[in-house]
Design an enzyme around this catalytic site. Structure first.
Site, PDB file in Angstrom:
ATOM      1  N   GLY A 166      -8.642 -61.596  26.867  1.00 20.82           N
ATOM      2  CA  GLY A 166      -9.625 -61.379  27.932  1.00 20.82           C
ATOM      3  C   GLY A 166     -11.026 -61.483  27.364  1.00 20.82           C
ATOM      4  O   GLY A 166     -11.246 -62.029  26.281  1.00 20.82           O
ATOM      5  N   ASN A 167     -11.957 -60.916  28.128  1.00 23.54           N
ATOM      6  CA  ASN A 167     -13.360 -61.050  27.743  1.00 23.54           C
ATOM      7  C   ASN A 167     -13.677 -60.427  26.384  1.00 23.54           C
ATOM      8  O   ASN A 167     -14.499 -60.968  25.631  1.00 23.54           O
ATOM      9  CB  ASN A 167     -14.212 -60.411  28.846  1.00 23.54           C
ATOM     10  CG  ASN A 167     -15.677 -60.600  28.594  1.00 23.54           C
ATOM     11  OD1 ASN A 167     -16.371 -59.669  28.220  1.00 23.54           O
ATOM     12  ND2 ASN A 167     -16.138 -61.822  28.725  1.00 23.54           N
ATOM     13  N   GLY A 171      -4.578 -59.500  23.195  1.00 27.33           N
ATOM     14  CA  GLY A 171      -5.417 -59.723  24.370  1.00 27.33           C
ATOM     15  C   GLY A 171      -6.136 -61.050  24.292  1.00 27.33           C
ATOM     16  O   GLY A 171      -6.453 -61.539  23.197  1.00 27.33           O
ATOM     17  N   LYS A 205     -15.966 -43.730  35.618  1.00 26.51           N
ATOM     18  CA  LYS A 205     -15.058 -44.879  35.673  1.00 26.51           C
ATOM     19  C   LYS A 205     -14.504 -44.982  37.079  1.00 26.51           C
ATOM     20  O   LYS A 205     -14.388 -43.981  37.774  1.00 26.51           O
ATOM     21  CB  LYS A 205     -13.889 -44.697  34.695  1.00 26.51           C
ATOM     22  CG  LYS A 205     -13.238 -45.980  34.263  1.00 26.51           C
ATOM     23  CD  LYS A 205     -14.049 -46.632  33.164  1.00 26.51           C
ATOM     24  CE  LYS A 205     -13.404 -47.815  32.536  1.00 26.51           C
ATOM     25  NZ  LYS A 205     -14.064 -48.159  31.282  1.00 26.51           N
TER      26      LYS A 205
END
Ligand code: GLU
Length: 428
Positions: free
Chosen positions: A221-222, A219, A107
């Site tokens: 988002g994507n 959320g 990451k």
């Protein structure tokens, strides 16, 4: 969102320790897997639009690559910390292992707020990130991807910088590229759809029909957008969604008991992902506090924002009706909340299983990029569905057989595979 400080890396280690004990791993294997193999910390100088120089802090952490090259996203976040990146790199190792793709865990991150950076400054940041780690990443070593606040444009700048330095074309170096530039069809949808592929199987196991369920989502988002899209296509009703408001620096929950209209909400969402409150009210949405998403009378909760959202302090607020929690985000639940979720008998689809669709599709993208031959969207999503469904049943069958919490069962499968690979290579 909760402001209490949690150390994600300590949580990841505690989760690991518990399952390492259950699996009876030897001391050396535990010592190896409790920490990342390698960590890079670096400075990224960027010439800002006003002519000044600014130094950003960047990270890349490679937790384990026994099963294949490291894999994992790069986050741009103002509160990024090395411990968060370490935890996320560890979760990537388990994520790739639980869906059985031949990749390890890594990451990356940069401490920055892309909302305050121009496109040119973001490009310089992406190129600078690559320049600092170019010797330590690559198609056969460690393959980055998008994550929180990074997108396909960032990936393309990073690829271009890598290829400039290396001299050649290396489309397998990075995933989440734009379609037509080595990206895979379906990659954008993959994480959110993957969450719902596992949710669909969980509903089947509980004998409930999607059209008789209601959900609340954190959320916008994507991940959550595509999770909402597919869940609604299955007939489910989303009554509330919570998202971050950049102007007010807090989140709000938008509720419509008749069910939210995703496209309508997106049409009043600014480029930073914040919904226009006044317009939402005009369209019949109630605007509630950010945490209200988890208090709704629903069957399904989908936390799909960031880590440490369901905690020991707030888990008591979730409705008695909740039957399934599908973790779209990485690490949204703390260990104290896990204890309560387990006691309540809620079916939890743990993060590194539920949201593994993104990295699974990244793997498909890498395969296609390396072949330079691309599949149709149907083919990609069909293969994704098969992988996610198989992984879901492997975990749920183990959980049932051994009377394990779903998170522990997923860990047992993933850690067992990684430990075996380390052992087979002679590392431990
Ligand atoms: N950032 C995504 C994740 O957390 C995808 C990583 C990847 O595609 O490599 O799983």
């Amino acid at each position: 969102m909760s402001s209490k400080a949690f150390n994600s890396f300590q949580i990841a280690q505690a989760q690991f320790d518990k399952v390492a004990e259950y699996l009876g791993l030897d001391a050396a294997t535990r010592e190896l897997l409790r920490y990342p193999l390698r960590e890079y910390h670096f400075a990224i100088p960027v010439r800002m639009d006003d002519g000044s120089m600014k130094i950003f802090r960047g990270f890349r952490v490679q937790h384990n690559d026994a099963r294949g090259p490291g894999k994992g996203g790069i986050r741009f976040h103002p509160q990024e910390t090395i411990d968060t990146v370490k935890a996320l790199s560890m979760w990537m190792t388990w994520k790739c292992a639980v869906v059985d793709i031949p990749l390890g865990g890594a990451k990356g991150g940069v401490i920055c707020d892309p909302h305050n950076l121009s496109q040119r400054e973001q490009e310089q940041l992406c190129r600078g990130w690559i320049r600092q780690v170019v010797r330590n990443v690559g198609p056969v070593a460690d393959v980055p991807a998008p994550d929180v606040m990074t997108n396909s444009q960032h990936m393309l700048w990073m690829l271009d910088e890598f290829e400039r330095i290396m001299g050649g074309r290396f489309p397998g170096f990075i995933t989440g590229k734009p379609v037509g530039m080595g990206g895979s069809l379906g990659r954008t949808e993959a994480t959110g759809y993957g969450v719902v592929f596992t949710l669909r199987e969980a509903m089947k196991e509980l004998g409930i029909k999607a059209e008789n369920t209601e959900a609340s989502v954190q959320g916008l988002g994507n991940v959550s957008r595509y999770a909402i899209e597919l869940y609604q296509q299955l007939g489910g009703k989303v009554i509330a969604v919570s998202c971050w408001d950049q102007t007010d620096q807090c989140s709000y929950t938008y509720r419509k008991m008749k069910g939210i209209d995703l496209q309508q909400l997106l049409s009043i969402t600014d480029r930073f992902g914040g919904i226009n409150k006044a317009k939402a009210q005009e369209l019949g949405y109630e605007v509630l506090p950010g945490d209200a998403w988890m208090e709704q009378e629903v069957d399904i909760l989908i936390p799909a924002a960031i880590e440490n959202q369901l905690t020991g302090d707030n888990i008591g607020k979730i409705s008695q009706r909740v039957k399934i929690i599908a973790e779209g985000a990485n690490g949204p639940t703390t260990p104290e909340a896990d204890v309560k979720i387990r006691e309540r008998g809620i079916l939890l689809i743990p993060d590194f299983l539920a949201n593994a669709g993104g990295v699974t599709c990244s793997y498909f993208e890498q395969v296609q990029s390396n072949m330079n031959y691309f599949w149709s969207k149907e083919e990609v999503l069909g293969k994704l569905d098969m992988k996610m469904t198989a992984a879901y049943y492997a975990v749920s069958e183990l959980a049932r057989r051994e009377k394990l919490y779903m998170r522990d069962a997923a860990y047992a499968i993933a850690i067992g595979r990684v430990a075996q690979a380390c052992h087979d290579r002679g590392w431990v």
